[in-house]
Design a protein around this motif. Sequence first.
Motif, PDB file in Angstrom:
ATOM      1  N   GLU A  97      41.455  40.084  50.705  1.00 53.48           N
ATOM      2  CA  GLU A  97      40.610  39.334  51.644  1.00 53.48           C
ATOM      3  C   GLU A  97      41.202  37.957  51.934  1.00 53.48           C
ATOM      4  OE1 GLU A  97      36.712  39.381  49.808  1.00 53.48           O
ATOM      5  OE2 GLU A  97      37.669  39.384  47.861  1.00 53.48           O
ATOM      6  N   ARG A  98      42.012  37.435  51.004  1.00 50.17           N
ATOM      7  CA  ARG A  98      42.677  36.161  51.267  1.00 50.17           C
ATOM      8  C   ARG A  98      43.710  36.303  52.394  1.00 50.17           C
ATOM      9  NH1 ARG A  98      42.688  31.209  48.493  1.00 50.17           N
ATOM     10  NH2 ARG A  98      40.667  31.996  47.883  1.00 50.17           N
ATOM     11  N   LEU A 151      43.418  38.421  54.768  1.00 52.84           N
ATOM     12  CA  LEU A 151      42.583  38.550  55.969  1.00 52.84           C
ATOM     13  C   LEU A 151      42.183  37.164  56.475  1.00 52.84           C
ATOM     14  CD1 LEU A 151      40.803  40.821  57.627  1.00 52.84           C
ATOM     15  CD2 LEU A 151      38.951  39.744  56.391  1.00 52.84           C
ATOM     16  N   LEU A 152      41.723  36.328  55.545  1.00 51.04           N
ATOM     17  CA  LEU A 152      41.287  34.980  55.922  1.00 51.04           C
ATOM     18  C   LEU A 152      42.451  34.181  56.505  1.00 51.04           C
ATOM     19  CD1 LEU A 152      39.132  32.655  55.774  1.00 51.04           C
ATOM     20  CD2 LEU A 152      40.058  32.138  53.525  1.00 51.04           C
ATOM     21  N   ASN A 153      43.587  34.220  55.832  1.00 52.65           N
ATOM     22  CA  ASN A 153      44.691  33.347  56.235  1.00 52.65           C
ATOM     23  C   ASN A 153      45.501  33.865  57.417  1.00 52.65           C
ATOM     24  OD1 ASN A 153      44.180  31.350  54.365  1.00 52.65           O
ATOM     25  ND2 ASN A 153      45.444  32.300  52.796  1.00 52.65           N
ATOM     26  N   TYR A 190      46.467  34.265  40.815  1.00 52.50           N
ATOM     27  CA  TYR A 190      46.007  35.502  41.452  1.00 52.50           C
ATOM     28  C   TYR A 190      44.603  35.840  40.977  1.00 52.50           C
ATOM     29  CZ  TYR A 190      51.106  36.090  41.599  1.00 52.50           C
ATOM     30  OH  TYR A 190      52.444  35.903  41.766  1.00 52.50           O
ATOM     31  N   ARG A 191      43.880  36.591  41.833  1.00 52.65           N
ATOM     32  CA  ARG A 191      42.604  37.130  41.377  1.00 52.65           C
ATOM     33  C   ARG A 191      42.684  38.634  41.235  1.00 52.65           C
ATOM     34  NH1 ARG A 191      38.792  34.718  45.840  1.00 52.65           N
ATOM     35  NH2 ARG A 191      40.509  35.674  46.955  1.00 52.65           N
ATOM     36  N   VAL A 238      39.854  39.654  38.480  1.00 52.34           N
ATOM     37  CA  VAL A 238      39.255  38.704  37.548  1.00 52.34           C
ATOM     38  C   VAL A 238      37.816  39.122  37.243  1.00 52.34           C
ATOM     39  CG1 VAL A 238      38.555  37.043  39.320  1.00 52.34           C
ATOM     40  CG2 VAL A 238      39.012  36.251  37.022  1.00 52.34           C
ATOM     41  N   ARG A 239      37.175  39.747  38.220  1.00 48.97           N
ATOM     42  CA  ARG A 239      35.801  40.202  38.002  1.00 48.97           C
ATOM     43  C   ARG A 239      35.732  41.306  36.946  1.00 48.97           C
ATOM     44  NH1 ARG A 239      32.102  43.361  42.369  1.00 48.97           N
ATOM     45  NH2 ARG A 239      30.762  44.250  40.795  1.00 48.97           N
ATOM     46  N   ILE A 278      35.869  39.597  33.595  1.00 56.54           N
ATOM     47  CA  ILE A 278      34.603  38.915  33.286  1.00 56.54           C
ATOM     48  C   ILE A 278      33.540  39.941  32.890  1.00 56.54           C
ATOM     49  CG2 ILE A 278      32.701  37.599  34.361  1.00 56.54           C
ATOM     50  CD1 ILE A 278      35.020  35.754  33.866  1.00 56.54           C
ATOM     51  N   ILE A 311      38.101  25.795  55.574  1.00 58.00           N
ATOM     52  CA  ILE A 311      38.422  26.543  54.346  1.00 58.00           C
ATOM     53  C   ILE A 311      39.936  26.692  54.218  1.00 58.00           C
ATOM     54  CG2 ILE A 311      38.290  28.812  53.243  1.00 58.00           C
ATOM     55  CD1 ILE A 311      35.518  29.171  54.484  1.00 58.00           C
ATOM     56  N   LYS A 312      40.565  27.095  55.327  1.00 54.64           N
ATOM     57  CA  LYS A 312      42.014  27.319  55.306  1.00 54.64           C
ATOM     58  C   LYS A 312      42.762  26.023  55.032  1.00 54.64           C
ATOM     59  CE  LYS A 312      42.585  31.078  58.624  1.00 54.64           C
ATOM     60  NZ  LYS A 312      43.280  31.378  59.888  1.00 54.64           N
ATOM     61  N   GLY A 336      42.821  25.522  51.459  1.00 53.06           N
ATOM     62  CA  GLY A 336      43.377  26.642  50.711  1.00 53.06           C
ATOM     63  C   GLY A 336      42.436  27.265  49.696  1.00 53.06           C
ATOM     64  N   ILE A 337      41.144  27.353  50.039  1.00 56.42           N
ATOM     65  CA  ILE A 337      40.214  28.051  49.138  1.00 56.42           C
ATOM     66  C   ILE A 337      39.602  29.237  49.880  1.00 56.42           C
ATOM     67  CG2 ILE A 337      39.711  26.081  47.671  1.00 56.42           C
ATOM     68  CD1 ILE A 337      37.107  25.754  49.303  1.00 56.42           C
ATOM     69  N   GLY A 338      38.595  29.838  49.296  1.00 55.19           N
ATOM     70  CA  GLY A 338      38.080  31.075  49.877  1.00 55.19           C
ATOM     71  C   GLY A 338      36.618  31.054  50.263  1.00 55.19           C
ATOM     72  N   GLU A 361      34.991  34.653  51.641  1.00 57.98           N
ATOM     73  CA  GLU A 361      35.938  35.624  52.212  1.00 57.98           C
ATOM     74  C   GLU A 361      35.295  36.992  52.310  1.00 57.98           C
ATOM     75  OE1 GLU A 361      40.193  34.631  50.299  1.00 57.98           O
ATOM     76  OE2 GLU A 361      38.540  34.847  48.923  1.00 57.98           O
ATOM     77  N   ARG A 416      32.054  35.820  42.279  1.00 52.84           N
ATOM     78  CA  ARG A 416      33.280  35.179  41.813  1.00 52.84           C
ATOM     79  C   ARG A 416      33.174  33.666  41.903  1.00 52.84           C
ATOM     80  NH1 ARG A 416      37.635  38.301  45.023  1.00 52.84           N
ATOM     81  NH2 ARG A 416      36.245  37.344  46.503  1.00 52.84           N
ATOM     82  N   LYS A 472      37.786  32.669  38.102  1.00 53.64           N
ATOM     83  CA  LYS A 472      39.141  32.383  37.628  1.00 53.64           C
ATOM     84  C   LYS A 472      39.140  31.174  36.688  1.00 53.64           C
ATOM     85  CE  LYS A 472      42.347  31.706  40.705  1.00 53.64           C
ATOM     86  NZ  LYS A 472      43.016  32.050  41.960  1.00 53.64           N
TER      87      LYS A 472
END
Lengths: 155, 171
Positions: A58-59, A61-63, A105-106, A123-124, A127, B69-70, B73-75, B91, B140, B157
């Motif tokens: 999804e990162r 996708l976002l970026n 990384y996640r 990561v989930r 947890i 957000i971009k 650099g977070i989500g 995201e 998350r 994380k």
Amino acid sequence: MSIATTLREVKIRHLPLRPPAMVERRASLKETVEAIKSKHLGCALVCEGGKLVGLFTERDLLNKVIGEPAGYADPVEKFMTPDPAKLSLDDSAEAAMRLMQEGDYRTIPLVDAQGNAAGVVTVRDLITYLAEHFPKEALNLPPDPHQEMDRAEGA
Amino acid sequence: MICPHCGHDNLEGLDNCEQCLQDLRALDVPVPTGGLQKHLMEDTIGQVPFDRLVMVGPQDSVARAVSQIKAIGIGQALVVDGGRLVGILTERDLLYKLAGREADLRQVQVSQMMTPNPETVKEGDALRIVLNKMSVGGYRHVPIVRDGRPVGIVSAKAIANFILKYSALDF
């Protein structure tokens, strides 16, 4: 057994992994998004003949897609992270946590001995595993005599 | 469970001694065994590094939220109305509610895409509380609020890194 020992001894294959979404590198971005959604995940393994060649999260996708002149018909290989850091199902949970920390990384793809895509650890998953195996520390919240409720109960 | 006041042997988990009615609730509070367990049960969320924050309003456009957000650099972005937290735009929301749709992001409001009323924690809460919320809810990122106002966000994380840090010292 302490949390620290458990993390060192438990293998990634024993974590509560969810079945991964897998697509071929020529698959369209639209197909990839559908595959991810159908499994209620946040990433897809991109493969070529079963071998892992990339990861689309999804990162990505976002970026690379959201807010850009998006091409949902374009192949996913245009947007994926090629040759991502990976681990084996027999590596330890601690190795997964360490790699997540070092690489920020996640999500880490998992491969078998032949390099075939075998799954993904997030990561989930870590947890969830810790919370389930150390319920006294996580799930069973003891009473707090000084707790003040924000609202009256039942109101 | 032996009552410390009268010595009566009670069933585990009783709130009061069956014989002398003394309060027994403090007796079966789980006690950390040490090391990492102790840190998870006693350390507070304020001791874990918070993620950087992006705050947007519910009427803002998704285009604006995404560019903010971009830029750092977070989500995710916290959605704040009149100083109070009303939602979170992640995201995951963008993937599930927006991806594949041809939409002009300048015309879409954050309130249409966000997850309203997210689960929150307070700075003074123990880490096990956020571990519990992340595990049970599958989140998350959990916003940290002080009197309803967001002051930070704690990520899975960051919790994993905290556990890793103390597990290296723990044998």
